[in-house]
Design a protein around this motif. Structure first.
Motif, short mmCIF file in Angstrom:
data_model
loop_
_atom_site.label_atom_id
_atom_site.label_comp_id
_atom_site.label_asym_id
_atom_site.label_seq_id
_atom_site.Cartn_x
_atom_site.Cartn_y
_atom_site.Cartn_z
N ILE A 1 49.64 45.65 32.01
CA ILE A 1 48.47 45.83 32.86
C ILE A 1 48.46 44.70 33.87
CG2 ILE A 1 45.96 46.02 33.00
CD1 ILE A 1 45.94 46.89 30.08
N LEU A 2 48.58 45.03 35.14
CA LEU A 2 48.55 44.04 36.22
C LEU A 2 47.28 44.22 37.02
CD1 LEU A 2 52.24 44.07 37.53
CD2 LEU A 2 51.03 42.15 36.50
N ASP A 3 46.37 43.27 36.91
CA ASP A 3 45.09 43.33 37.62
C ASP A 3 45.19 42.52 38.90
OD1 ASP A 3 42.54 43.37 38.55
OD2 ASP A 3 41.61 42.49 36.76
N LEU A 4 45.41 43.20 40.01
CA LEU A 4 45.48 42.56 41.31
C LEU A 4 44.28 42.95 42.17
CD1 LEU A 4 49.27 42.73 42.26
CD2 LEU A 4 48.02 40.95 41.08
N SER A 5 43.18 43.23 41.52
CA SER A 5 41.98 43.64 42.25
C SER A 5 41.42 42.55 43.13
CB SER A 5 40.91 44.10 41.26
OG SER A 5 40.57 43.07 40.34
N ALA A 6 41.78 41.29 42.87
CA ALA A 6 41.28 40.18 43.67
C ALA A 6 42.27 39.73 44.74
CB ALA A 6 40.92 38.99 42.77
N ALA A 7 43.40 40.40 44.86
CA ALA A 7 44.42 40.00 45.84
C ALA A 7 43.89 40.23 47.26
CB ALA A 7 45.70 40.77 45.63
N LEU A 8 44.00 39.19 48.11
CA LEU A 8 43.45 39.25 49.47
C LEU A 8 44.51 39.24 50.56
CD1 LEU A 8 40.57 36.62 49.04
CD2 LEU A 8 40.45 39.10 48.73
N ASP A 9 45.74 38.88 50.20
CA ASP A 9 46.80 38.71 51.19
C ASP A 9 48.11 39.27 50.64
OD1 ASP A 9 49.17 36.90 52.35
OD2 ASP A 9 47.50 36.89 53.78
N PRO A 10 48.96 39.84 51.49
CA PRO A 10 50.22 40.41 51.01
C PRO A 10 51.10 39.43 50.23
CG PRO A 10 49.79 41.17 53.23
CD PRO A 10 48.74 40.14 52.93
#
Length: 439
Positions: free
Chosen positions: A77-86
């Protein structure tokens, strides 16, 4: 369901020759473990903490890196919901690649992101939108029955994200692959894990055989009281299904003007309420478009589409579906990708998708969800009659390299019917093993 191709490729000679073998998929068993093996949970997203708590409550071992355990991973499970930049997407590779190498048979990969429709900053939109291309592509690389899916959250949708993740980790989602599930911030309702539909009354149209009969069985297994509906000509088979699931049978043609009212009257008078409606009844009348006569066109549109519109007038009227109700319609990948010789069927199933999208918005303030399930190649009596070459192609042109079972469709419908799935509405979930058509 056995077939000649499977018999040939699973023969000892084919195995010795290195022919890829179809994997027996892990399917749901009531009371069984959510996932087999530890789950790697990482990414630093806003749902990671709550997911860790939920997984612990479900008895699942959680690790933070692939080398934290000697066992094969049951899921990533990879939670990248907070990622803002590539640049933050690099975690997909640095965390994901070592984990994918450690996946067990029938493992699950679930990526969590933020629905880009809720964002305004261009960089953030680009970053989150990239997760869809990654997830669909990775799903096509996974092997041995493993699946990959993406959950996109709107707001602080902790309940909705957990409901979707739980479904995608479980054996219920065996034939759901390469899909994007969007969840709103509506709070779900606590439910009993083995009987999540206990106390609910569910109506299933087209329930006498095939996928409809399996839907009735799975809903009943999950605790619902089932009203099985089908045409009078199927009365004997309908009665058998109703008796098997300890429900009741209603013989009515869904195209009849009073079908919706008859369903509401039966459900409320016999069982006191109506909580779930599964619009499954449908027909095919295939022919190339230039040879398609008026009867074949009209009958398919009337049964598959117009009957739902008419029935919903009564079902959503006074005394019908209550607050917090569920409507699930059967669409098809033919309504998404099209299919030769099925212009009438494809039109009707695309229309169902339009119905779901529009109606979900109209009934949202009543707490009613409206969703669709779009099956791919499912092993039924109907597909068994398809010409050999066409049938074998249908079975193989998906990432799982096999046909699905009616139970796979029913399991997805049962999940969308659960109280915990309150945050999922206006969605179309394909149950197709990530068909190469329409992906």
């Amino acid at each position: 369901m056995a077939d000649l191709f499977t018999t040939v490729v699973t023969s000892p000679l084919a195995k010795r020759a290195g022919v890829p073998q179809p994997t027996q998929l892990r399917r749901y068993t009531p009371g069984g473990p959510l996932i087999e093996g530890p789950v790697l949970l990482a990414g630093g997203g806003r749902f990671e903490k709550s997911l860790r708590v939920r997984l612990d409550e479900a008895g699942v071992a959680v690790v933070s890196a692939a080398d934290d355990t000697e066992d094969r991973l049951g899921a990533l499970i990879l939670d990248l919901s907070a990622a803002l930049d590539p640049t933050e997407l690099a975690q997909l590779r640095t965390i994901g690649a070592p984990a994918v190498k450690r996946l067990a048979k029938n493992a699950r990969v679930v990526v969590i992101g933020t629905d880009s429709a809720t964002l305004t900053d261009v960089t953030e939109v680009v970053t989150q939108r990239a997760l869809e291309g990654f997830s669909r592509s990775l799903a096509k690389e996974l092997r041995l029955g493993a699946t990959g899916n993406l959950v996109l959250a709107q707001g602080e949708a902790h309940d909705g994200v957990w409901s979707a993740v739980e479904f995608l980790l479980s054996g219920r989602s065996a034939y759901v692959d390469g899909q994007v599930v969007r969840v709103g911030d509506t709070a779900g309702t606590n439910q009993e894990s083995v009987k999540p539909l206990a106390g609910k009354v569910a109506v299933v149209t087209g329930a006498a055989r095939g996928i409809g009969a399996e839907i009735a069985r799975v809903l009943a297994r999950d605790g619902a009281t089932v009203v099985a509906v089908d045409i009078p000509a199927a009365g004997e088979a309908l009665a058998r299904v109703a008796n098997e699931v300890k429900g009741t049978a209603l013989q009515v043609d869904v195209t009849a003007p009073g079908a919706g009212a008859a369903i509401v009257d039966h459900a409320t008078q016999r069982h006191g309420a109506i909580d779930i409606v599964i619009h499954n009844a449908g027909i095919t009348r295939d022919r190339l478009f230039v040879n398609l006569d008026e009867d074949r066109w009209d009958s398919v549109i009337d049964v598959n589409l117009r009957s739902i519109l008419r029935m919903n007038e009564a079902i959503l009227g006074e005394g019908g579906l209550g607050r917090g109700g569920r409507i699930v319609c059967l669409s098809s990948i033919a309504g998404i990708a099209g299919n030769r010789g099925q212009t009438n069927y494809g039109a009707s199933k695309a229309g169902v998708i339009g119905l779901v999208t529009a109606l979900a918005t109209q009934v949202k303030d009543r707490g009613i969800t409206v969703n669709a399930v779009a099956p791919g190649f499912i092993e039924t009596e109907m597909t068994a009659r398809i010409p050999f070459a066409t049938r074998e192609m249908g079975r193989r042109i998906n990432s799982l390299q096999q046909g699905g079972l009616p139970k796979d469709v029913a399991e997805t419908i049962a999940w969308l019917s659960q109280p915990g799935a309150a945050a999922v509405t206006g969605q179309v979930v394909r149950v197709c093993g990530q068909s190469w058509l329409g992906a």
